[in-house]
Design a protein around this motif. Structure first.
Motif, PDB file in Angstrom:
ATOM      1  N   LEU A   1      37.811  39.287  30.116  1.00 36.02           N
ATOM      2  CA  LEU A   1      38.623  38.330  30.874  1.00 36.02           C
ATOM      3  C   LEU A   1      39.990  38.957  31.151  1.00 36.02           C
ATOM      4  CD1 LEU A   1      37.989  35.108  28.718  1.00 36.02           C
ATOM      5  CD2 LEU A   1      37.005  35.563  30.962  1.00 36.02           C
ATOM      6  N   VAL A   2      40.682  38.412  32.143  1.00 39.74           N
ATOM      7  CA  VAL A   2      42.084  38.795  32.369  1.00 39.74           C
ATOM      8  C   VAL A   2      42.938  37.613  31.934  1.00 39.74           C
ATOM      9  CG1 VAL A   2      43.816  39.459  34.072  1.00 39.74           C
ATOM     10  CG2 VAL A   2      41.474  40.265  34.326  1.00 39.74           C
TER      11      VAL A   2
ATOM     12  N   PHE B   1      51.811  28.642  35.100  1.00 33.97           N
ATOM     13  CA  PHE B   1      50.481  28.436  34.509  1.00 33.97           C
ATOM     14  C   PHE B   1      50.071  29.649  33.677  1.00 33.97           C
ATOM     15  CE2 PHE B   1      50.358  25.317  37.844  1.00 33.97           C
ATOM     16  CZ  PHE B   1      49.526  24.313  37.350  1.00 33.97           C
ATOM     17  N   GLU B   2      49.280  29.387  32.621  1.00 37.44           N
ATOM     18  CA  GLU B   2      48.616  30.455  31.875  1.00 37.44           C
ATOM     19  C   GLU B   2      47.113  30.256  32.036  1.00 37.44           C
ATOM     20  OE1 GLU B   2      49.696  31.217  27.878  1.00 37.44           O
ATOM     21  OE2 GLU B   2      51.835  31.285  28.275  1.00 37.44           O
ATOM     22  N   LEU B   3      46.405  31.340  32.352  1.00 34.74           N
ATOM     23  CA  LEU B   3      44.971  31.227  32.655  1.00 34.74           C
ATOM     24  C   LEU B   3      44.195  32.397  32.083  1.00 34.74           C
ATOM     25  CD1 LEU B   3      45.538  30.727  36.476  1.00 34.74           C
ATOM     26  CD2 LEU B   3      44.738  28.903  34.982  1.00 34.74           C
ATOM     27  N   SER B   4      42.898  32.185  31.879  1.00 34.94           N
ATOM     28  CA  SER B   4      41.966  33.290  31.621  1.00 34.94           C
ATOM     29  C   SER B   4      41.047  33.364  32.827  1.00 34.94           C
ATOM     30  CB  SER B   4      41.112  33.012  30.383  1.00 34.94           C
ATOM     31  OG  SER B   4      41.914  33.032  29.241  1.00 34.94           O
ATOM     32  N   ILE B   5      40.967  34.545  33.439  1.00 34.51           N
ATOM     33  CA  ILE B   5      40.204  34.699  34.683  1.00 34.51           C
ATOM     34  C   ILE B   5      39.001  35.609  34.431  1.00 34.51           C
ATOM     35  CG2 ILE B   5      40.347  35.446  37.090  1.00 34.51           C
ATOM     36  CD1 ILE B   5      42.313  33.233  36.526  1.00 34.51           C
TER      37      ILE B   5
ATOM     38  N   LEU C   1      45.915  33.064  45.151  1.00 36.50           N
ATOM     39  CA  LEU C   1      45.953  31.767  44.445  1.00 36.50           C
ATOM     40  C   LEU C   1      46.393  31.959  42.987  1.00 36.50           C
ATOM     41  CD1 LEU C   1      45.372  28.759  44.031  1.00 36.50           C
ATOM     42  CD2 LEU C   1      42.955  29.326  43.745  1.00 36.50           C
ATOM     43  N   ILE C   2      45.832  32.968  42.308  1.00 36.61           N
ATOM     44  CA  ILE C   2      46.193  33.203  40.899  1.00 36.61           C
ATOM     45  C   ILE C   2      47.670  33.578  40.782  1.00 36.61           C
ATOM     46  CG2 ILE C   2      45.727  34.649  38.859  1.00 36.61           C
ATOM     47  CD1 ILE C   2      42.856  35.038  40.096  1.00 36.61           C
ATOM     48  N   GLU C   3      48.129  34.443  41.700  1.00 42.22           N
ATOM     49  CA  GLU C   3      49.538  34.872  41.683  1.00 42.22           C
ATOM     50  C   GLU C   3      50.456  33.671  41.891  1.00 42.22           C
ATOM     51  OE1 GLU C   3      52.603  37.053  41.037  1.00 42.22           O
ATOM     52  OE2 GLU C   3      50.703  38.144  41.087  1.00 42.22           O
ATOM     53  N   THR C   4      50.053  32.746  42.791  1.00 44.34           N
ATOM     54  CA  THR C   4      50.854  31.538  43.034  1.00 44.34           C
ATOM     55  C   THR C   4      50.925  30.692  41.766  1.00 44.34           C
ATOM     56  OG1 THR C   4      50.042  31.580  45.305  1.00 44.34           O
ATOM     57  CG2 THR C   4      51.104  29.551  44.592  1.00 44.34           C
ATOM     58  N   LEU C   5      49.781  30.532  41.085  1.00 43.56           N
ATOM     59  CA  LEU C   5      49.744  29.701  39.874  1.00 43.56           C
ATOM     60  C   LEU C   5      50.610  30.293  38.764  1.00 43.56           C
ATOM     61  CD1 LEU C   5      45.955  28.687  39.624  1.00 43.56           C
ATOM     62  CD2 LEU C   5      47.846  27.357  40.502  1.00 43.56           C
TER      63      LEU C   5
ATOM     64  N   ARG D   1      48.489  53.569  32.181  1.00 46.33           N
ATOM     65  CA  ARG D   1      48.026  53.088  33.487  1.00 46.33           C
ATOM     66  C   ARG D   1      48.257  51.573  33.523  1.00 46.33           C
ATOM     67  NH1 ARG D   1      41.848  52.455  35.243  1.00 46.33           N
ATOM     68  NH2 ARG D   1      41.610  54.579  34.487  1.00 46.33           N
ATOM     69  N   ARG D   2      49.230  51.149  34.335  1.00 47.61           N
ATOM     70  CA  ARG D   2      49.531  49.720  34.457  1.00 47.61           C
ATOM     71  C   ARG D   2      48.751  49.148  35.643  1.00 47.61           C
ATOM     72  NH1 ARG D   2      51.745  47.901  29.819  1.00 47.61           N
ATOM     73  NH2 ARG D   2      53.586  49.088  29.199  1.00 47.61           N
ATOM     74  N   MET D   3      48.085  48.035  35.439  1.00 48.07           N
ATOM     75  CA  MET D   3      47.269  47.462  36.511  1.00 48.07           C
ATOM     76  C   MET D   3      47.934  46.239  37.130  1.00 48.07           C
ATOM     77  SD  MET D   3      43.372  47.634  35.355  1.00 48.07           S
ATOM     78  CE  MET D   3      42.675  49.027  34.509  1.00 48.07           C
ATOM     79  N   SER D   4      47.812  46.124  38.429  1.00 44.14           N
ATOM     80  CA  SER D   4      48.254  44.893  39.099  1.00 44.14           C
ATOM     81  C   SER D   4      47.213  43.815  38.803  1.00 44.14           C
ATOM     82  CB  SER D   4      48.353  45.115  40.605  1.00 44.14           C
ATOM     83  OG  SER D   4      47.046  45.305  41.137  1.00 44.14           O
ATOM     84  N   LEU D   5      47.532  42.587  39.160  1.00 44.22           N
ATOM     85  CA  LEU D   5      46.604  41.487  38.915  1.00 44.22           C
ATOM     86  C   LEU D   5      45.249  41.742  39.575  1.00 44.22           C
ATOM     87  CD1 LEU D   5      46.049  38.598  37.922  1.00 44.22           C
ATOM     88  CD2 LEU D   5      47.031  37.765  40.033  1.00 44.22           C
ATOM     89  N   GLU D   6      45.260  42.132  40.857  1.00 40.18           N
ATOM     90  CA  GLU D   6      43.986  42.360  41.558  1.00 40.18           C
ATOM     91  C   GLU D   6      43.197  43.510  40.948  1.00 40.18           C
ATOM     92  OE1 GLU D   6      46.550  41.773  43.986  1.00 40.18           O
ATOM     93  OE2 GLU D   6      45.720  40.287  45.352  1.00 40.18           O
ATOM     94  N   GLN D   7      43.916  44.594  40.533  1.00 37.98           N
ATOM     95  CA  GLN D   7      43.222  45.736  39.918  1.00 37.98           C
ATOM     96  C   GLN D   7      42.567  45.314  38.606  1.00 37.98           C
ATOM     97  OE1 GLN D   7      46.634  48.294  39.806  1.00 37.98           O
ATOM     98  NE2 GLN D   7      45.906  49.583  41.455  1.00 37.98           N
ATOM     99  N   ALA D   8      43.292  44.488  37.826  1.00 38.98           N
ATOM    100  CA  ALA D   8      42.761  44.040  36.528  1.00 38.98           C
ATOM    101  C   ALA D   8      41.501  43.206  36.734  1.00 38.98           C
ATOM    102  CB  ALA D   8      43.820  43.238  35.785  1.00 38.98           C
ATOM    103  N   ILE D   9      41.544  42.285  37.703  1.00 41.39           N
ATOM    104  CA  ILE D   9      40.385  41.420  37.952  1.00 41.39           C
ATOM    105  C   ILE D   9      39.186  42.251  38.408  1.00 41.39           C
ATOM    106  CG2 ILE D   9      39.525  39.606  39.506  1.00 41.39           C
ATOM    107  CD1 ILE D   9      42.421  38.456  39.413  1.00 41.39           C
ATOM    108  N   ALA D  10      39.457  43.284  39.207  1.00 39.38           N
ATOM    109  CA  ALA D  10      38.367  44.118  39.707  1.00 39.38           C
ATOM    110  C   ALA D  10      37.827  45.050  38.620  1.00 39.38           C
ATOM    111  CB  ALA D  10      38.866  44.941  40.887  1.00 39.38           C
ATOM    112  N   TYR D  11      38.656  45.367  37.626  1.00 36.70           N
ATOM    113  CA  TYR D  11      38.275  46.351  36.606  1.00 36.70           C
ATOM    114  C   TYR D  11      37.333  45.775  35.550  1.00 36.70           C
ATOM    115  CZ  TYR D  11      38.799  49.789  32.846  1.00 36.70           C
ATOM    116  OH  TYR D  11      38.541  50.717  31.877  1.00 36.70           O
TER     117      TYR D  11
END
Length: 609
Positions: free
Chosen positions: A579-580, A377-381, A368-372, A563-573
């Motif tokens: 926030l991401v 869209f700009e978001l803080s997760i 969902l976040i990747e789609t947005l 170390r570059r993080m994907s969206l899912e890695q960042a959210i999990a980290y």
């Protein structure tokens, strides 16, 4: 016309969508010279990139006078809400199993749902041409799976075909290496019963899929359970309890022909159709003639187990990359998503600028976040958190949390590390067995809370060779605190562009997430500290210039790649105080409070609480 409704179920990546492509080609749905993308059913960009099916889709092929409606189902547990409802539309299922991997947890999940509905599967052992195929053992594993899922005698007497979806052939012997898919078509027609519903009764249909069209509004797909449906016929929608939702007309009725939705004037019992014309009706509602009061029994939708907050991006660089930054726009978009995706729940948080989005798992929310972000869209997760519930036994504290079944396939040498890491996350091992080829299959029952963020670490621990599959199991007693990330982070104390000279000096402090020239701001997380506490650093510090020439030892600064993080890695980290920041172009990690004094004040408050 003869009609068969069948769903294809399989684990992620066992070749389901590729097989459907071949069924299209061989039934003449595509012309010989027509250019068709591979995996035509995975139409959404994210599905193509990730190689998974996210949205269930209907299609149909015609073979020797029989129309076969095929429903392609998602294989991932996070999209399980889709699977349950889809199976209520069909009269048979094709269970596709990889000839090397055998039945996986996802197979178990979907097959369990199909067997409980009384459907009789056709088992297709796919990828028979793999060099490591082991068809005989895989068939035994499928039989064992059916026994564990309490299949009845009729279901245990299942027909078996061996196939290669990519090469486009199937046969009844595991030695087959050529031919076409005729045996599969024949088996579908002979084994799957025709719908056998009454076209002369009053019209009733259960909505199982919901879609939006910019011109037609809501489009609801389902199977007509009884009667006939004509265009412009007055209909009404009833909820699960039989209360009226709305009344209206079926302004458009569509049937599925190949990959297209084609308008038709009339459809009758047994056909899978899509209806436009209603504005409030949703999934699990019954559509019927105005006189009907009794709804069709619908399966309740599984509850969300994970929630995140989606907030307005308030970083110093907000609005640079995206054009959708206001909370009103974010709210409208999330509400629209919750309309079409029934597994997601959206609520407004207490500060009115952020929204609580609850779903079935990290993958679903990540998609969902990747789609947005792709929509501008700009978001803080925030960090994902599990949703607790009050247990039946409130005397013992009463808090229950979601548990998952985790099945891990790893090389034997890494199994000890995985068992140790899972134990730290409060998981209990329920099974351990060799799975051939120097691999071990481990099964755990683990609280979902402990699994957040573990996948990246798991891949590092197994050198990228491990396969992990997760499945919602149940709500169970709270397991107590679970240790989170062990290391602190490096926090930028300045705003500007990162300087190589400064980063070179910071490398000994820990692992960096940024490169020279990256835009930074105060409070942004730029790396992981080697020690447990957070450390504020200056990544903008440049070399002091003097009149004296140095002996040239630092002209070529060589930095370790970040170390570059994907969206899912960042959210999990991230931790709870982080926030991401997600924009169409970048994913940044940051502290929730950018000002260091405010951070200290908030941490004192948290300690006092």
């Amino acid at each position: 016309m003869n009609l068969r409704n069948v769903a294809i179920i399989a684990h992620v990546d066992h070749g389901k969508t590729t097989l459907v492509d071949q069924l299209f080609r061989q039934s003449g749905t595509f012309r010989d010279n027509q250019r068709v993308e591979e995996r035509a059913m995975d139409s959404n960009d994210l599905e193509k990139e990730r190689g998974i099916t996210i949205l269930a889709k209907c299609t149909s092929v015609e073979w020797q006078g029989t129309r076969i409606n095929i429903v392609d189902t998602p294989g991932h547990a996070d999209f399980g809400a889709e699977v349950e409802r889809i199976l209520s539309m069909v009269d048979g299922v094709i269970l596709l199993v990889d000839a090397a991997e055998g039945p996986m947890p996802q197979t178990k999940f979907v097959t369990g749902k199909a067997l409980s509905l009384g459907l009789r599967p056709i088992v297709v052992v796919n990828k028979i041409d793999r060099p490591d195929a082991r068809p005989a053992e895989v068939l035994d594993e499928v039989f064992e799976l059916f026994l564990n899922l309490e299949a009845n005698d009729e279901q245990l007497d299942f027909p078996v075909l061996y196939a290669s979806g990519r090469a486009g052939y199937a046969g009844t012997e595991d030695t087959v290496r050529e031919g076409d898919l005729t045996p599969l078509f024949e088996k579908i027609v002979s084994h799957v019963p025709a719908p056998g519903l009454d076209p002369d009764a009053e019209f009733k249909m259960l909505a199982t899929l919901l879609d939006r069209d910019p011109f037609l509004g809501r489009i609801l797909t389902g199977r007509i359970e009884s009667g006939r449906l004509n265009v412009n016929m007055p209909i009404k929608a009833l909820d699960v309890d039989g209360k009226p939702v709305e009344e209206g007309r079926a302004t458009k009725v569509f049937a599925f022909r190949g990959l297209e939705r084609v308008p038709v004037e009339q459809a009758e019992a047994g056909e899978i159709v899509a209806i436009a014309g209603l504005i409030k009706a949703t999934v699990s509602n019954t559509f019927a003639e105005p006189g009907v009061t009794e709804p069709i029994k619908a399966r309740p939708i599984d509850p969300p187990t994970l929630a995140m907050s989606f907030a307005v991006n308030d970083s110093p660089y907000a609005g640079r990359d995206g054009d959708k930054v206001q909370s009103r726009v974010i709210r409208e978009r999330l509400e629209r998503e919750a309309e079409t995706n029934v597994a997601i729940r959206v609520s407004v948080a207490h500060d009115n600028d952020s929204f609580e989005v609850a779903g079935r798992g990290e993958l679903q929310l990540g998609v969902l976040i990747e789609t947005l972000r792709r929509e501008g869209f700009e978001l803080s997760i925030s960090r994902p958190r599990v949703l607790f519930r009050d247990g039946a036994d409130s005397s013992s504290g009463g808090r229950e949390e979601p548990y998952e079944t985790v099945v891990v396939d790893v090389d034997d040498e890494f199994s000890g590390t995985v068992v140790e890491k899972m134990a730290m996350r409060k998981a209990e091992m329920t099974d351990m067995r060799p799975s051939g080829g120097g691999k071990t299959r481990l099964t755990f029952s683990a609280p979902s809370r402990g699994l957040i963020g573990y996948h990246g670490e798991f891949l590092s621990d197994t050198r990228g060779t491990g396969i992990m599959n997760r499945l919602f199991e149940r709500y169970g007693p709270y397991k107590g605190p679970i240790t989170g990330r062990q290391n602190g982070v490096l926090i930028s104390m300045e705003k500007g562009k990162a300087v190589a000279y400064a980063l070179n000096a910071l490398e000994e402090r820990g692992v960096l997430f940024i490169s020279p020239g990256d835009d930074l701001y105060e409070g942004m997380v730029i790396g992981e500290n080697a020690k447990p506490q957070d450390l504020e650093v200056n990544p903008l510090k440049s070399k002091q210039l003097t009149n004296f020439r140095a002996s040239g030892k630092d002209e070529g600064i060589r930095l370790t790649p970040p170390r570059r993080m994907s969206l899912e890695q960042a959210i999990a980290y991230i931790q709870d105080d982080e926030l991401v920041e997600v924009t169409p172009k970048v994913v940044r990690l940051r502290k929730r409070f950018l000002d260091p004094h405010e951070r200290k004040r908030q941490s004192r408050k948290a300690e006092a609480a």
